[in-house]
Write an enzyme that holds these catalytic residues in place. Sequence first.
Site, short mmCIF file in Angstrom:
data_model
loop_
_atom_site.label_atom_id
_atom_site.label_comp_id
_atom_site.label_asym_id
_atom_site.label_seq_id
_atom_site.Cartn_x
_atom_site.Cartn_y
_atom_site.Cartn_z
N ASP A 5 0.92 -1.03 0.14
CA ASP A 5 -0.04 -0.08 0.01
C ASP A 5 0.65 1.18 0.06
OD1 ASP A 5 0.90 -0.09 2.34
OD2 ASP A 5 -0.96 0.32 3.43
N SER A 6 2.13 1.21 0.04
CA SER A 6 3.21 2.29 -0.27
C SER A 6 2.81 2.79 -1.72
CB SER A 6 4.54 1.65 -0.25
OG SER A 6 4.67 0.35 -1.03
N ASP A 47 -0.98 -6.00 -0.43
CA ASP A 47 -1.17 -5.45 0.83
C ASP A 47 -2.70 -5.04 1.17
OD1 ASP A 47 0.08 -4.67 3.02
OD2 ASP A 47 1.24 -2.98 2.50
N LYS A 61 -1.25 -9.41 2.64
CA LYS A 61 -0.48 -9.08 4.08
C LYS A 61 -1.32 -8.17 4.86
CE LYS A 61 2.92 -5.85 3.80
NZ LYS A 61 2.37 -4.72 4.78
N GLU A 93 -1.37 -5.57 8.31
CA GLU A 93 -0.38 -4.80 9.52
C GLU A 93 -0.85 -5.17 10.73
OE1 GLU A 93 0.29 -0.76 8.96
OE2 GLU A 93 1.05 -0.99 7.05
N GLU A 141 9.43 -4.20 10.41
CA GLU A 141 9.87 -2.92 9.96
C GLU A 141 10.42 -1.93 10.74
OE1 GLU A 141 7.10 -1.13 7.11
OE2 GLU A 141 8.39 0.71 7.10
O1 KIV Z 1 3.34 -1.14 1.68
C1 KIV Z 1 4.80 -1.57 1.70
O2 KIV Z 1 5.65 -1.37 0.59
C2 KIV Z 1 5.02 -2.30 2.67
C3 KIV Z 1 6.49 -2.83 2.78
C4 KIV Z 1 7.46 -1.47 3.23
C5 KIV Z 1 6.89 -3.82 3.63
O3 KIV Z 1 4.53 -2.72 3.67
#
Ligand code: KIV
Length: 295
Positions: free
Chosen positions: A59-60, A98, A128, A130, A197
Amino acid sequence: MTTRPRKPAPNTPAPGKLPLPELDELKQRGEKIAMVTAYDAPSGRLADEAGVDIILVGDSAAMVVLGYDSTVPASMDEMVMLTRAVTRGARRPLVIADMPFGSFQISDEAALENAIRFVKDAGADGVKLEGAGPTLSRVRALVGAGIPVMGHIGLTPQSATMLGGFKAQGRSAERARQLLADARELEAAGCFSLVLEAVPAPVAKQITSTLSIPTIGIGAGVDCDGQVLVWHDLLGLYAGHAPRFVKQYANLAPEIRAALERFVGEVRSGAFPETQHTYAMTEEELAVFSEATVK
Ligand code: KIV
């Protein structure tokens, strides 16, 4: 006549795909796992060609692709579209989507519905999530439905405000113990791996040796079972401030800018296109065409 499907059904591994259990074997053999983020088909293909094991559609994307100031605004629709593009480009790497903020916090049912979208509509191999605590029952629900889940603790950007900003986590003995407890619980809940992280290296080392699932570090030292970096950080494409854990392996932004400036210059001067970039037609057809336009 064959009754075998031409394509694997959703949630079954495509031919050539890295089998998920092999990640545990890599950990046991002490072979490091390479993970990178990607957000479109060409980068999925390049990561595959480079031998990356896991692609995270992070989600970056909200920050590095969509231009937001944080990861929070990323929506399910945006993340599904980006994940679909990556799975079109990548064959061997596991593609993990994510789950964006708001897609799994409300209930196990909502989390499951959204995770199913990633698997069915976008072809993701897993998702993924969090956090720990309330996230544990989400992990159990998803894993119970057959969806592989990667955990993520330490600096969790979706809750950065609660954590006091984008800063390292687990730096006191008490916080480090909490991270270790969270890691154990996420493993017990069924996660197949865990992102750590911005965690002190000795804490990440302890977590890594305690768990039997692989840890993937970002700012968590060399003793994690694998490492992940964000595509735009790694390649020098992001204009924002890079955290200290980023290593830039290329500086592509100036190269792209220079190429675009050359293009702009050649368009304005008429140097582009040249004959080799254009299509010809026969003299006869041209004569008929010219005659018709004169009339
Ligand atoms: O969203 C993302 O890119 C991440 C990574 C930094 C692990 O969660």
